[in-house]
Design a protein around this motif. Structure first.
Motif, PDB file in Angstrom:
ATOM      1  N   PRO A 164       2.282  -8.981  -5.886  1.00  0.00           N
ATOM      2  CA  PRO A 164       2.756  -8.334  -4.663  1.00  0.00           C
ATOM      3  C   PRO A 164       2.468  -6.836  -4.676  1.00  0.00           C
ATOM      4  O   PRO A 164       2.478  -6.199  -5.725  1.00  0.00           O
ATOM      5  N   TRP A 165       2.194  -6.333  -3.531  1.00  0.00           N
ATOM      6  CA  TRP A 165       1.951  -4.894  -3.345  1.00  0.00           C
ATOM      7  C   TRP A 165       3.128  -4.268  -2.592  1.00  0.00           C
ATOM      8  O   TRP A 165       3.584  -3.169  -2.947  1.00  0.00           O
ATOM      9  N   LEU A 166       3.662  -5.006  -1.607  1.00  0.00           N
ATOM     10  CA  LEU A 166       4.808  -4.512  -0.848  1.00  0.00           C
ATOM     11  C   LEU A 166       5.928  -4.143  -1.813  1.00  0.00           C
ATOM     12  O   LEU A 166       6.241  -4.909  -2.722  1.00  0.00           O
ATOM     13  N   GLY A 167       6.552  -2.992  -1.583  1.00  0.00           N
ATOM     14  CA  GLY A 167       7.703  -2.625  -2.398  1.00  0.00           C
ATOM     15  C   GLY A 167       7.352  -1.800  -3.619  1.00  0.00           C
ATOM     16  O   GLY A 167       8.226  -1.187  -4.232  1.00  0.00           O
ATOM     17  N   THR A 173       7.080  -1.064   2.732  1.00  0.00           N
ATOM     18  CA  THR A 173       8.217  -1.920   2.395  1.00  0.00           C
ATOM     19  C   THR A 173       8.245  -3.176   3.257  1.00  0.00           C
ATOM     20  O   THR A 173       8.982  -4.112   2.981  1.00  0.00           O
ATOM     21  N   ARG A 174       7.430  -3.179   4.312  1.00  0.00           N
ATOM     22  CA  ARG A 174       7.453  -4.318   5.219  1.00  0.00           C
ATOM     23  C   ARG A 174       6.080  -4.397   5.864  1.00  0.00           C
ATOM     24  O   ARG A 174       5.370  -3.393   5.942  1.00  0.00           O
ATOM     25  N   GLU A 175       5.723  -5.591   6.321  1.00  0.00           N
ATOM     26  CA  GLU A 175       4.444  -5.688   7.013  1.00  0.00           C
ATOM     27  C   GLU A 175       4.602  -6.419   8.331  1.00  0.00           C
ATOM     28  O   GLU A 175       5.540  -7.197   8.524  1.00  0.00           O
ATOM     29  N   LEU A 176       3.687  -6.113   9.233  1.00  0.00           N
ATOM     30  CA  LEU A 176       3.683  -6.726  10.559  1.00  0.00           C
ATOM     31  C   LEU A 176       2.260  -7.184  10.850  1.00  0.00           C
ATOM     32  O   LEU A 176       1.323  -6.404  10.663  1.00  0.00           O
ATOM     33  N   GLU A 228      10.495   4.386   7.957  1.00  0.00           N
ATOM     34  CA  GLU A 228       9.886   3.192   7.384  1.00  0.00           C
ATOM     35  C   GLU A 228       8.383   3.360   7.166  1.00  0.00           C
ATOM     36  O   GLU A 228       7.683   3.916   8.001  1.00  0.00           O
ATOM     37  N   ARG A 229       7.909   2.852   6.022  1.00  0.00           N
ATOM     38  CA  ARG A 229       6.471   2.770   5.773  1.00  0.00           C
ATOM     39  C   ARG A 229       6.068   1.309   5.953  1.00  0.00           C
ATOM     40  O   ARG A 229       6.547   0.430   5.241  1.00  0.00           O
ATOM     41  N   LEU A 230       5.174   1.084   6.922  1.00  0.00           N
ATOM     42  CA  LEU A 230       4.812  -0.287   7.297  1.00  0.00           C
ATOM     43  C   LEU A 230       3.348  -0.556   7.064  1.00  0.00           C
ATOM     44  O   LEU A 230       2.509   0.330   7.251  1.00  0.00           O
ATOM     45  N   ARG A 231       3.052  -1.781   6.694  1.00  0.00           N
ATOM     46  CA  ARG A 231       1.663  -2.239   6.658  1.00  0.00           C
ATOM     47  C   ARG A 231       1.409  -3.054   7.922  1.00  0.00           C
ATOM     48  O   ARG A 231       2.106  -4.040   8.177  1.00  0.00           O
ATOM     49  N   PRO A 325      -3.062   2.320  -3.029  1.00  0.00           N
ATOM     50  CA  PRO A 325      -4.127   1.393  -2.633  1.00  0.00           C
ATOM     51  C   PRO A 325      -3.703  -0.050  -2.906  1.00  0.00           C
ATOM     52  O   PRO A 325      -2.863  -0.299  -3.767  1.00  0.00           O
ATOM     53  N   LEU A 326      -4.294  -0.967  -2.194  1.00  0.00           N
ATOM     54  CA  LEU A 326      -4.079  -2.379  -2.504  1.00  0.00           C
ATOM     55  C   LEU A 326      -4.684  -2.668  -3.864  1.00  0.00           C
ATOM     56  O   LEU A 326      -5.558  -1.947  -4.337  1.00  0.00           O
ATOM     57  N   HIS A 327      -4.214  -3.740  -4.495  1.00  0.00           N
ATOM     58  CA  HIS A 327      -4.808  -4.118  -5.776  1.00  0.00           C
ATOM     59  C   HIS A 327      -6.299  -4.342  -5.561  1.00  0.00           C
ATOM     60  O   HIS A 327      -6.703  -4.938  -4.563  1.00  0.00           O
ATOM     61  N   ALA A 328      -7.103  -3.897  -6.515  1.00  0.00           N
ATOM     62  CA  ALA A 328      -8.559  -4.037  -6.359  1.00  0.00           C
ATOM     63  C   ALA A 328      -8.903  -5.508  -6.293  1.00  0.00           C
ATOM     64  O   ALA A 328      -8.270  -6.356  -6.910  1.00  0.00           O
TER      65      ALA A 328
END
Ligand code: C2O
Ligand code: CU
Ligand code: CU
Length: 480
Positions: A164-167, A173-176, A228-231, A325-328
């Motif tokens: 997981p990357w969220l959190g 912390t959340r995605e939409l 909030e930080r959202l993806r 960054p997202l996991h490579a």
């Protein structure tokens, strides 16, 4: 301020939409097939696409239970997992499901008529495949897409990372998931149905709609919390509309394109061609009980607020510092371009330039005869070149594809079964070397891409402006 310029022309009495599609027999179906696989049913349905006060719209939609919805139900798996769905076709037309961007087993690609025959009304088809790469993908009809996708047959397919990357620190912390679509509706909010194969539109930039929806609704409110930080996972499922999007005052940073992580970069605007996806991180200001728009330029420079982030409730701890960054992504070897197999894709046709001649169904034809067969575009002198492959590549070979657009219109070129690296644009090296499955090429542009032909089978390559695909911009290549 909200610009209403792309709103519908007016409101009128209730429509009788469902009647026109009433020909289908709706077989009683359960939630699961005999095999135990969940059903993905494709059937006529209705959706409130236009703003309140307008009638609901008759659509074709996917459902896992209950009535079909647009966009279709979100399918969510973890990378490496198997997706299993039994397509049950309750439409009045044959259909097939394509899992866009998934480096899939060829037999499951859903690319009718190349990898399977379209599934007849009343029939079903079992799709089972591994989703190898984390990212934002989507699924859609791949038979008469210019009609079936325009009627609503598209949905998001989210492949979560194994880790997981969220959190995590710096992550969201959340995605939409935001599925953007473009509809051509009449004054009663009914889909305009008599122009599916309009050659005038096809020879220009395609069938442009007049109503842009986000998750199947016009101008929705999206509640967010201050700080909030959202993806955001943004998907353009429109058949033809290139979307120029804006996310002002939200510190938007791009973190992935077509599923692939990129090093986070600031983006004031995003250009999303049909079928493309962008993952973006936004920071909602913490001292904030206001609204922020997701803006779209309908093509005239007047930004329209197509969705509203409404900041409400108690502030949350704000996103920390730089975006993580997202996991490579570890499964794709970068193409070694030292000695590639060189191929070329020449795009010709459309209004203003046209094509002098091209081969269609094995016959050399002039412009008029092509047009009378519904063909106004060609790849390498072939309109709808489905008889023989555009090229063959041995398994494991790196292919360097030069794409030359000799038309004045942009195209969104998509390769099935593979992801490619964008090497250059008009001779200038691409600064980001983004990995994509669909790339936008402007009028008179030349693009170079490279990919490792590591997935055996017959794979479509086509323009994802589905009106262009239907009128000639379609071919395939073989990896063996
Ligand atoms: Cu998203 Cu051949 O398609
Ligand atoms: Cu695809
Ligand atoms: Cu095109």
């Amino acid at each position: 301020m909200r610009n209403r310029s792309n709103r519908l022309p007016g409101r009128r009495t209730f429509l009788t939409g469902a009647v026109a599609l009433g020909a289908t027999t709706l077989l009683p179906r359960g939630l699961f097939a005999d095999t135990g696989w969940p059903i993905l049913r494709a059937a006529p349905s209705t959706a409130q696409l236009a703003p309140a006060g307008y009638p609901a719209t008759s659509v074709w939609a996917y459902a896992t239970e209950g009535a079909g919805r647009v966009p279709g139900p979100e399918i969510r798996v973890t990378a490496g997992d198997r997706v299993r769905r039994q397509l049950a076709n309750d439409l009045p037309q044959a259909t097939a499901v394509h899992w866009h961007g998934i480096r899939i087993d060829n037999a499951m690609d859903g690319a009718a008529p190349l990898t399977q025959a379209a599934v007849a009304p009343g029939a079903s088809f079992d799709y089972g495949f591994i989703a190898p790469d984390p990212g934002t993908y989507w699924y859609h009809s791949h038979n008469r897409g210019q009609e079936q996708v325009a009627r609503g047959l598209a949905g998001p397919l989210i492949v979560e990372d194994r880790e997981p990357w969220l959190g995590l620190p710096g992550a969201a912390t959340r995605e939409l998931t935001l599925v953007l679509d473009d509809w051509l509706l009449d004054a009663d909010a009914a889909i305009v149905e008599d122009r599916w194969d309009d050659l005038h539109a096809a020879s220009h930039d395609g069938r442009m709609g007049n109503t842009v929806t986000v998750n199947g609704a016009a101008y929705p409110d999206l509640p967010v919390r201050p700080g909030e930080r959202l993806r955001l996972r943004i998907v353009n499922t429109a058949i033809d509309r290139i979307m120029l999007l804006g996310l002002p005052n939200l510190s938007a940073r791009l973190i992935a394109l077509d599923g692939h992580p990129v090093s986070p970069r600031d983006v004031e605007t995003l250009l999303l061609a049909p079928a493309q996806r962008a993952d973006v991180v936004i920071d909602v200001p913490s001292q904030d009980d206001g609204t922020h728009g997701l803006l779209l330029d309908p093509g005239n420079g007047a930004w329209v607020e197509v969705a509203t982030f409404r900041s409400d409730g108690a502030p949350v701890a704000p996103g920390e510092g730089e975006v993580r960054p997202l996991h490579a992504w570890g499964t794709l070897a970068p193409p070694d371009t030292s000695d590639p197999q060189r191929e070329r894709l020449l795009m010709e046709g459309g209004a203003m330039r046209g094509i002098a001649e091209a081969t269609y169904r094995g016959e050399r034809m002039g412009f008029r005869k092509l047009a009378s067969n519904g063909m106004v575009w060609a790849f390498n002198g072939m309109a709808h070149g489905m008889k023989t492959p555009m090229f063959r590549a041995p398994l494991g070979r790196t292919v360097h594809l030069e794409m030359v657009n000799r038309s004045i219109f942009p195209h969104a070129i998509h390769l099935h079964g593979h992801h490619f690296t964008v090497l250059s644009r008009n001779g200038a090296p691409d600064p980001h070397r983004d990995v994509r499955d669909t790339v936008l090429i402007g009028g008179d542009e030349t693009l170079e891409i490279a990919f490792v032909a590591d997935n055996p089978g017959q794979w479509m390559i086509h323009c994802h402006m589905l009106s262009h695909q239907a009128s000639g911009m379609m071919a395939w290549f073989e990896v063996a």
